[in-house]
Design a protein around this motif. Structure first.
Motif, short mmCIF file in Angstrom:
data_model
loop_
_atom_site.label_atom_id
_atom_site.label_comp_id
_atom_site.label_asym_id
_atom_site.label_seq_id
_atom_site.Cartn_x
_atom_site.Cartn_y
_atom_site.Cartn_z
N ALA A 1 0.11 13.07 -19.15
CA ALA A 1 -0.08 11.68 -19.18
C ALA A 1 0.86 11.92 -18.18
N GLY A 2 1.00 10.77 -17.29
CA GLY A 2 2.21 10.07 -16.34
C GLY A 2 2.19 8.76 -16.20
N LYS A 3 3.05 8.21 -15.84
CA LYS A 3 3.39 7.03 -15.20
C LYS A 3 3.07 6.39 -14.13
N ARG A 4 2.00 5.74 -13.76
CA ARG A 4 2.50 4.75 -12.54
C ARG A 4 2.29 3.11 -12.24
N VAL A 5 2.60 3.25 -10.71
CA VAL A 5 2.66 1.88 -10.44
C VAL A 5 2.63 1.47 -9.33
N PRO A 6 1.60 -0.08 -8.60
CA PRO A 6 1.40 0.26 -7.76
C PRO A 6 2.39 0.22 -6.22
N THR A 7 2.12 0.68 -5.24
CA THR A 7 4.24 1.24 -4.61
C THR A 7 2.89 1.15 -3.17
N VAL A 8 3.70 0.18 -1.36
CA VAL A 8 3.48 -0.35 -0.63
C VAL A 8 3.01 1.91 0.37
N HIS A 9 2.17 2.18 1.13
CA HIS A 9 1.51 3.46 1.58
C HIS A 9 1.35 3.07 2.70
N HIS A 10 0.70 1.75 3.44
CA HIS A 10 0.63 2.05 4.86
C HIS A 10 0.67 1.30 5.84
#
Ligand code: ADP
Length: 457
Positions: free
Chosen positions: A385-394
């Protein structure tokens, strides 16, 4: 200092370097300015996936595809806001541009895959890690032609210069040791990338997201939208600036894509803080990110199993081995789903149920969230398992261009001598860019910009 050249380029990322090589191949002398100490921009740190319909690689894998399908997915995937003519150029030239890159010595893997939000298995992966393959390929060419292609790093373009007829004939820049004037007899290409790292500019244009002020970004810090501002100052049309793309895949601390444990779309699920799935993990990027934002603490866990990491030293897209991520506390590893759930603090019963339901969907191809992209079940230890969050990309908005990459002004008239390519342009991807379409765009339109500018008309 004053430099006289034929084609002058602002920005040494993928689009700018593609344009430099292509302009030179078409007979022009070139100067490129880059504000950062190193070339590469967002391109060199990108996930590197490049969408192209590819008769050779896809048919060897039994994958059905067509230019028409790539077109339709791109157009509809951006809510039909992308310019049909530009999309047409993109999908038709994506593969020829791969062949062009190969002719320059670049190596792609023999297989294609489905990248996050790419909707279809047509993403090509360079053999070299991340975006280094693109940049190294262009730099090899440029280093072999140093007399005709000059790159000035730590040199920031500030203002475009027009002659009395309104033709763009160069620009002023700030170099390490003072002012630099670049005169370009054939044209100026803006290839300065997007504005994902410019929080004020994001806030100014954002209408699609509740707020972006506190959201981190995958972008390098030079992605500040300079070219858009410079072009607008001479009346260029700036379009669809509100179309800002987020990914649901940011590192919780840095916002970057590093530490991401997914290996292609088919073999992972996302669960929220309660251990429940909440979205079609093969959906559009905006759809997945909006769904993520609605979850508790706007965070999720990516869950994979041994199919993604046959051994502990198997690496992710960032060349990080799963063992090293586990050691650093950036990923979790367990022999059972129950144990994994305990480690990450989600309800074990929920996680087990979510995985069982997903595994049933792999067989039935019927999924409660409408997912259609499947490969292996999540049934083989170890689980991760790996934790992820929203991020601005393009940033999909920017300078309006023609299919030849000529910049158009607010009256719909071409500004002579001015060209733009790559993330700095607007209107190709609409509200949502497909995963894998940026590198196709940047390389394809960069190549076209170089060839068009070299004509000098
Ligand atoms: P693309 O993918 O469109 O090529 P990148 O982000 O890869 O975009 O590259 C854009 C490059 O332009 C970056 O290296 C960035 O530092 C550079 N750049 C941005 N603004 C300026 C500027 N004002 N002058 C010179 N270089 C710039």
């Amino acid at each position: 200092i004053v430099l006289d050249t034929e084609v002058a380029i602002i920005g040494a990322g993928g689009a700018g370097l593609a344009a430099a090589v292509s302009a030179h191949q078409n007979g022009a002398k070139v100067v490129v300015v880059e504000k950062m100490p190193n070339v590469g921009g967002n391109t060199i740190i990108s996930g590197s996936a490049y969408n192209a319909v590819d008769e050779k690689r896809q048919s060897a894998m039994g994958i059905e595809d067509s230019i028409e399908k790539h077109y339709t997915q791109t157009y509809e995937g951006g809510d039909k806001q992308g310019d049909p003519a530009l999309i047409r150029v993109l999908v038709e030239n994506a593969y020829p541009t791969i062949e062009w890159l190969e002719s320059l010595g670049m190596k792609f893997k023999d297989t294609v895959f489905t990248v996050l939000g790419g909707l279809w298995p047509r993403a090509h992966k360079p053999v070299e890690p991340l975006g280094t393959g693109y940049i190294n390929t262009y730099m090899n060419y440029i280093n072999q032609h140093q007399d005709e292609i000059k790159i000035l790093t730590e040199t920031e373009a500030k203002t475009l210069i027009q002659n009395t007829e309104g033709r763009v004939v160069g620009f002023e820049a700030q170099g390490k040791n003072g002012k630099v004037t670049v005169n370009a007899s054939k044209g100026v290409i803006i290839a300065s990338g997007g504005f994902g790292a410019n929080i004020a500019m994001r806030d100014k244009y954002n209408t699609l997201w509740p707020t972006l002020t506190n959201i981190k970004t995958t972008n390098h810090k030079g992605a500040t939208g300079d070219g858009i501002v410079m072009a607008e100052a001479i009346n260029a049309d700036i379009i669809q600036m509100e179309n800002i793309q987020l990914l649901p895949m940011g590192d919780p601390i840095t916002g970057s894509l590093s530490g991401n444990i997914e290996q292609g779309v088919e073999n992972r699920i996302f669960v929220n803080a309660a251990g429940n799935r909440f979205v079609d993990e093969g959906a559009r990027r905006d759809v997945m990110t909006k769904a993520l934002m609605a979850q508790t603490d706007a965070m999720m866990w990516v869950i994979v199993d041994q199919h993604s990491y046959p051994t502990g030293d198997t690496v992710n897209n960032f060349n990080e081995s799963i063992d090293s991520l586990v050691e650093q506390g950036r990923a979790y590893k367990a022999d059972t789903l129950e144990d994994l759930a305990k480690q990450i603090g989600v309800d074990p019963q929920n996680l087990v149920k979510a995985v069982e339901a997903f595994n049933a969907s792999v067989d039935s191809k019927v999924d409660e969230f409408g997912r259609t992209l499947f490969k292996d079940k999540l049934d083989t230890a170890p689980f991760y398992a790996g934790k992820r969050v929203p991020t601005v990309h393009h940033t999909m908005g920017g300078i309006k261009i023609t299919t030849e990459t000529r910049v158009v002004d607010k009256n719909g008239v071409v500004i002579p001598g001015l060209f733009a390519a790559g993330e700095v342009t607007g209107g190709i991807h609409g509200t949502n860019r497909l995963g894998g379409n940026a590198l196709a765009d940047v390389n394809t339109f960069g190549r076209i910009a170089g060839a068009t500018a070299a004509k000098g008309n």
